[in-house]
Design an enzyme around this catalytic site. Sequence first.
Site, PDB file in Angstrom:
ATOM      1  N   HIS A   1      -0.010 -12.058   0.667  1.00  0.00           N
ATOM      2  CA  HIS A   1      -0.870 -11.043   0.042  1.00  0.00           C
ATOM      3  C   HIS A   1      -1.211 -11.381  -1.414  1.00  0.00           C
ATOM      4  O   HIS A   1      -0.327 -11.469  -2.248  1.00  0.00           O
ATOM      5  CB  HIS A   1      -0.143  -9.689   0.106  1.00  0.00           C
ATOM      6  CG  HIS A   1      -1.017  -8.512  -0.185  1.00  0.00           C
ATOM      7  ND1 HIS A   1      -0.589  -7.217   0.003  1.00  0.00           N
ATOM      8  CD2 HIS A   1      -2.293  -8.411  -0.614  1.00  0.00           C
ATOM      9  CE1 HIS A   1      -1.556  -6.391  -0.336  1.00  0.00           C
ATOM     10  NE2 HIS A   1      -2.609  -7.087  -0.715  1.00  0.00           N
TER      11      HIS A   1
ATOM     12  N   TYR B   1       0.826  -1.205   0.000  1.00  0.00           N
ATOM     13  CA  TYR B   1       0.000   0.000   0.000  1.00  0.00           C
ATOM     14  C   TYR B   1       0.863   1.258   0.000  1.00  0.00           C
ATOM     15  O   TYR B   1       1.477   1.616   1.006  1.00  0.00           O
ATOM     16  CB  TYR B   1      -0.950   0.016   1.203  1.00  0.00           C
ATOM     17  CG  TYR B   1      -1.877  -1.185   1.256  1.00  0.00           C
ATOM     18  CD1 TYR B   1      -2.315  -1.816   0.088  1.00  0.00           C
ATOM     19  CD2 TYR B   1      -2.321  -1.700   2.466  1.00  0.00           C
ATOM     20  CE1 TYR B   1      -3.158  -2.919   0.126  1.00  0.00           C
ATOM     21  CE2 TYR B   1      -3.170  -2.796   2.513  1.00  0.00           C
ATOM     22  CZ  TYR B   1      -3.576  -3.398   1.337  1.00  0.00           C
ATOM     23  OH  TYR B   1      -4.413  -4.490   1.389  1.00  0.00           O
TER      24      TYR B   1
HETATM   25  P1  NAD Z   1     -13.363   0.114   0.814  1.00  0.00           P
HETATM   26  O1  NAD Z   1     -14.470  -0.647   0.200  1.00  0.00           O
HETATM   27  O2  NAD Z   1     -13.293   0.183   2.285  1.00  0.00           O
HETATM   28  O3  NAD Z   1     -13.361   1.580   0.169  1.00  0.00           O
HETATM   29  C1  NAD Z   1     -12.409   2.527   0.527  1.00  0.00           C
HETATM   30  C2  NAD Z   1     -12.789   3.880  -0.096  1.00  0.00           C
HETATM   31  O4  NAD Z   1     -13.967   4.354   0.528  1.00  0.00           O
HETATM   32  C3  NAD Z   1     -11.740   4.940   0.148  1.00  0.00           C
HETATM   33  O5  NAD Z   1     -11.788   5.852  -0.930  1.00  0.00           O
HETATM   34  C4  NAD Z   1     -12.213   5.628   1.404  1.00  0.00           C
HETATM   35  O6  NAD Z   1     -11.713   6.911   1.482  1.00  0.00           O
HETATM   36  C5  NAD Z   1     -13.708   5.610   1.192  1.00  0.00           C
HETATM   37  N1  NAD Z   1     -14.472   5.612   2.457  1.00  0.00           N
HETATM   38  C6  NAD Z   1     -14.167   5.031   3.629  1.00  0.00           C
HETATM   39  N2  NAD Z   1     -15.147   5.205   4.528  1.00  0.00           N
HETATM   40  C7  NAD Z   1     -16.097   5.922   3.898  1.00  0.00           C
HETATM   41  C8  NAD Z   1     -17.353   6.402   4.284  1.00  0.00           C
HETATM   42  N3  NAD Z   1     -17.837   6.165   5.504  1.00  0.00           N
HETATM   43  N4  NAD Z   1     -18.084   7.087   3.380  1.00  0.00           N
HETATM   44  C9  NAD Z   1     -17.625   7.292   2.128  1.00  0.00           C
HETATM   45  N5  NAD Z   1     -16.430   6.866   1.690  1.00  0.00           N
HETATM   46  C10 NAD Z   1     -15.669   6.186   2.563  1.00  0.00           C
HETATM   47  O7  NAD Z   1     -12.058  -0.523   0.170  1.00  0.00           O
HETATM   48  P2  NAD Z   1     -10.601  -0.850   0.623  1.00  0.00           P
HETATM   49  O8  NAD Z   1      -9.883   0.304   1.230  1.00  0.00           O
HETATM   50  O9  NAD Z   1     -10.017  -1.474  -0.574  1.00  0.00           O
HETATM   51  O10 NAD Z   1     -10.762  -2.034   1.679  1.00  0.00           O
HETATM   52  C11 NAD Z   1     -10.583  -1.833   3.046  1.00  0.00           C
HETATM   53  C12 NAD Z   1      -9.282  -2.414   3.555  1.00  0.00           C
HETATM   54  O11 NAD Z   1      -9.289  -3.831   3.393  1.00  0.00           O
HETATM   55  C13 NAD Z   1      -8.000  -1.946   2.823  1.00  0.00           C
HETATM   56  O12 NAD Z   1      -7.579  -0.691   3.305  1.00  0.00           O
HETATM   57  C14 NAD Z   1      -7.066  -3.071   3.153  1.00  0.00           C
HETATM   58  O13 NAD Z   1      -6.565  -2.905   4.470  1.00  0.00           O
HETATM   59  C15 NAD Z   1      -7.983  -4.293   3.118  1.00  0.00           C
HETATM   60  N6  NAD Z   1      -7.953  -4.963   1.784  1.00  0.00           N
HETATM   61  C16 NAD Z   1      -7.098  -5.984   1.582  1.00  0.00           C
HETATM   62  C17 NAD Z   1      -7.022  -6.622   0.359  1.00  0.00           C
HETATM   63  C18 NAD Z   1      -6.062  -7.769   0.178  1.00  0.00           C
HETATM   64  O14 NAD Z   1      -5.389  -8.149   1.103  1.00  0.00           O
HETATM   65  N7  NAD Z   1      -5.957  -8.338  -1.007  1.00  0.00           N
HETATM   66  C19 NAD Z   1      -7.836  -6.207  -0.702  1.00  0.00           C
HETATM   67  C20 NAD Z   1      -8.726  -5.164  -0.487  1.00  0.00           C
HETATM   68  C21 NAD Z   1      -8.779  -4.562   0.780  1.00  0.00           C
END
Ligand code: NAD
Length: 309
Positions: free
Chosen positions: A119, A56
């Site tokens: 990952h 990230y």
């Molecule tokens: P998410 O679905 O949580 O979306 C994140 C987006 O939504 C960002 O732009 C954020 O600013 C916005 N956001 C957050 N809260 C909000 C709210 N209340 N209202 C409006 N917008 C909002 O997607 P993500 O960040 O991809 O997933 C969450 C976490 O999961 C990642 O940060 C990561 O730690 C993990 N993740 C891991 C993998 C993997 O290991 N392959 C893949 C995807 C996500």
Amino acid sequence: MQYRVLGTTELEVSVVGFGASPLGDVYGATGPEEGKRAVHLAIDEGINFFDVSPYYGISLAEHRLGAALEGRRNKVVLATKCGRYGGNEFDFSARRVFASVDESLHRLRTDYVDLLFAHDVEFGDIKQIVEETIPAMRRLQEQGKTRYIGVTGFPLRTLIRIARAVPVDAILSYCHYNLLADDLATVLAPLAESQGIGLINASPLHMGLLTERGGPAWHPAPSEMREAAGSAAEYCHHRGFDISDLALRFCFDYPGVATTLVGMATREQVRSSLRAFEAPADPQMVRKVRAIVAPVFNRFWPSGREENQ
Ligand code: NAD
């Protein structure tokens, strides 16, 4: 805040988890000071699960999270990852796993993590993940550098294949349980339950698609899906609420996972996630929004059900 035990581990994690990828600016530039305040606010409000990766922001998110956790490390359950280092840069060799964890611990300013994930395992050679990567991670567990280990990835079929071949403590799945998709519940959860594997749901907003702003430019969804999500967001907006609140609450309510990771980098996002957590559930609105997006989604998004046929 509510807490759930992650599988058969001793980790008790908050139902609302802090996804730290936005701290690495993967959704656009964020202020490091604001990110730090967001982390502190989350901890003060009882959010104890933090997930990050060297990938990230190519180590930026780990650097920032490490700085924000200074003096607060013992209040959180901390997860990081190994094996993915760029859009197309993967190395699941034991040698890289050992070096990677030391680099992550340095950036995170700690001497252990609670969870270490391989990952995005679908980009690796499954034989290597099973026979080399995971055994290396178990050695790190014996050395006390991580308390538990797991795998993350998108195709449920790959996660299941690995979990059947070698014991893992946790699986992180993304974009398979939210208002657009729920095959995590039918395809992955039964295996996890039978093997005592802790499940973590990520991307409850489908990587930003289920927000009023819509998904980022790099989002893999075709334009038809973006438009359907946009229509659903508009539908909610006209009824006086934000689709993100509904989307988050839908995920927090699902008891089949220990925690749902929301990607956050600002105090406002932490507050709105907490608001969604406190808000009353609205099953009728969930049904209506899903009726708008489901037909389009079913046509365009790879389904875990199909993957497992
Ligand atoms: P998410 O679905 O949580 O979306 C994140 C987006 O939504 C960002 O732009 C954020 O600013 C916005 N956001 C957050 N809260 C909000 C709210 N209340 N209202 C409006 N917008 C909002 O997607 P993500 O960040 O991809 O997933 C969450 C976490 O999961 C990642 O940060 C990561 O730690 C993990 N993740 C891991 C993998 C993997 O290991 N392959 C893949 C995807 C996500």
